[in-house]
Design an enzyme around this catalytic site. Structure first.
Site, short mmCIF file in Angstrom:
data_model
loop_
_atom_site.label_atom_id
_atom_site.label_comp_id
_atom_site.label_asym_id
_atom_site.label_seq_id
_atom_site.Cartn_x
_atom_site.Cartn_y
_atom_site.Cartn_z
N GLU A 198 -4.60 -79.23 -71.27
CA GLU A 198 -3.78 -80.76 -71.68
C GLU A 198 -2.52 -80.71 -71.33
OE1 GLU A 198 -3.24 -84.26 -73.88
OE2 GLU A 198 -4.72 -83.66 -72.82
N HIS A 223 -1.75 -81.00 -67.66
CA HIS A 223 -1.70 -82.74 -67.39
C HIS A 223 -0.22 -83.42 -67.83
CE1 HIS A 223 -3.39 -86.21 -66.78
NE2 HIS A 223 -3.25 -86.72 -68.17
#
Length: 351
Positions: free
Chosen positions: A74, A77
């Site tokens: 996460e 990203h």
């Protein structure tokens, strides 16, 4: 000759491809809630690694135990998405500074900047609303829209492709096909956000039937309430089957339309564009079938997202070549008129 800003726009486009694929990887590894807060991770700038930081993190979010790998998926990203936002800000700033130059786009870079700011908000809502399918799908579409607009900006700044003077019917067909591809991407996003990719595990039938039991009302209930954690999905089998089958039907319609467009492009003397379209279409169909046959392997599923992006960008290129902007069309048309007049006058002048 490339216009100023071309290299930066090209870099932003390539970076967006990375961000889109990282987003797909994060979603497909069920890491969308790898960090339960935003923009940090458990209140830290990065994933808490030490035992002390992990104890603090779990005290802050007792309902979300630390999973280091998912947290890093996460956060990586987010780091790339944040970097892309800074690059797009630089592009918009340059466009404002060069606004006196009539050859430099201004509205398009500003629109991209506004879109990427909205994307940041969708990224936050994806976490705070716990993967609500509507927001997850909108976030995915925002990524594809950002990629498409950056590609369009890169094409406009490249100075390489002059608009083509072709029949209006072909331009209308290309525009309709672009809308169909966008609609299919929307369906694909809805499939992914509702975890319906493996709702049917056989081909060409689904559950051994050509028209299995489906619940379109629940499958496309866009006003479903916000509240539960949507990780893994909340819909029943019939609703997910309806979503999956809609995506299959959409794929069939898109395939037929794009085959017609490829045939028309070839007939119009554009075999390279037709060939590029057929390659992108064949690749995407193969990846989609592989997802079902091999039960959604991670790399194939990520590649299917990349294939969707490639097909969309192919349609952006085709529509750009067939239409162009009014200014570019006028500039491309003036020399063409002069060449035609010269060819007609040459016999008269004895040349």
């Amino acid at each position: 000759m490339h216009k100023p800003g071309y290299r930066l726009a090209l870099f932003a486009t390539l970076l967006t491809v990375v961000v889109v694929l990282l987003g797909a990887y994060t979603r497909l590894t069920h890491a969308g809630l790898g960090c339960p807060d935003w923009p940090g991770c458990y209140g830290f700038l990065g994933v808490p690694m030490s035992e002390h930081k992990q104890a603090i993190a779990e005290a802050r979010f007792p309902e979300a135990p630390v999973e280091v790998a998912k947290g890093w998926y996460e956060m990586i990203h987010r780091y790339f998405a944040g970097s892309l936002g800074l690059v797009i800000l630089a592009i918009a700033t340059q466009a404002i500074r060069r606004r006196a130059d009539a050859t430099q786009p201004l509205k398009l870079p500003l629109a991209i900047l506004a879109l990427v700011i909205l994307q940041g908000a969708f990224g936050m809502w994806t976490v705070t609303l716990q993967l609500w399918p509507q927001v997850v799908t909108a976030h995915l579409l925002g990524g594809f829209a950002t990629l498409s607009l950056l590609t369009l900006l890169t094409l406009r700044l490249s100075g390489r492709f002059a608009p083509l003077q072709l029949p209006a019917g072909l331009r209308a067909l290309a525009a309709a096909c672009l809308l169909l591809v966008i609609g299919q991407i929307v369906l694909g996003g809805w499939v992914s956000s509702n975890y319906a990719a493996v709702a049917c595990v056989d081909l060409p039938t689904c559950h051994g039937e050509w028209w299995p039991a489906m619940d379109f009302g629940k499958g496309f209930h866009l006003t479903q309430h916000i509240g539960p954690n949507y990780l893994g999905g909340q819909l029943d089998s019939d609703a997910r089957t309806a979503i999956h089958m809609s995506h299959r039907i959409g794929a069939l319609l898109v395939t037929l339309a794009l085959l017609l467009l490829a045939w028309r492009l070839r007939a119009a003397g554009l075999p390279r564009l037709a060939g590029l379209l057929l390659v992108a279409l064949a690749l995407q169909i193969s990846l989609g079938l592989s997802n079902v046959i091999f039960h959604l392997p991670l790399l194939v599923a990520v590649a299917h997202n990349a294939g969707g992006a490639a097909l969309l960008l192919t349609m952006v290129l085709i529509n750009y070549r067939l239409r162009g902007s009014a200014v570019e069309r006028a500039r491309a048309g003036e020399p063409a008129v002069q060449r035609v007049m010269a060819s007609k006058l040459a016999p008269v002048l004895g040349k």
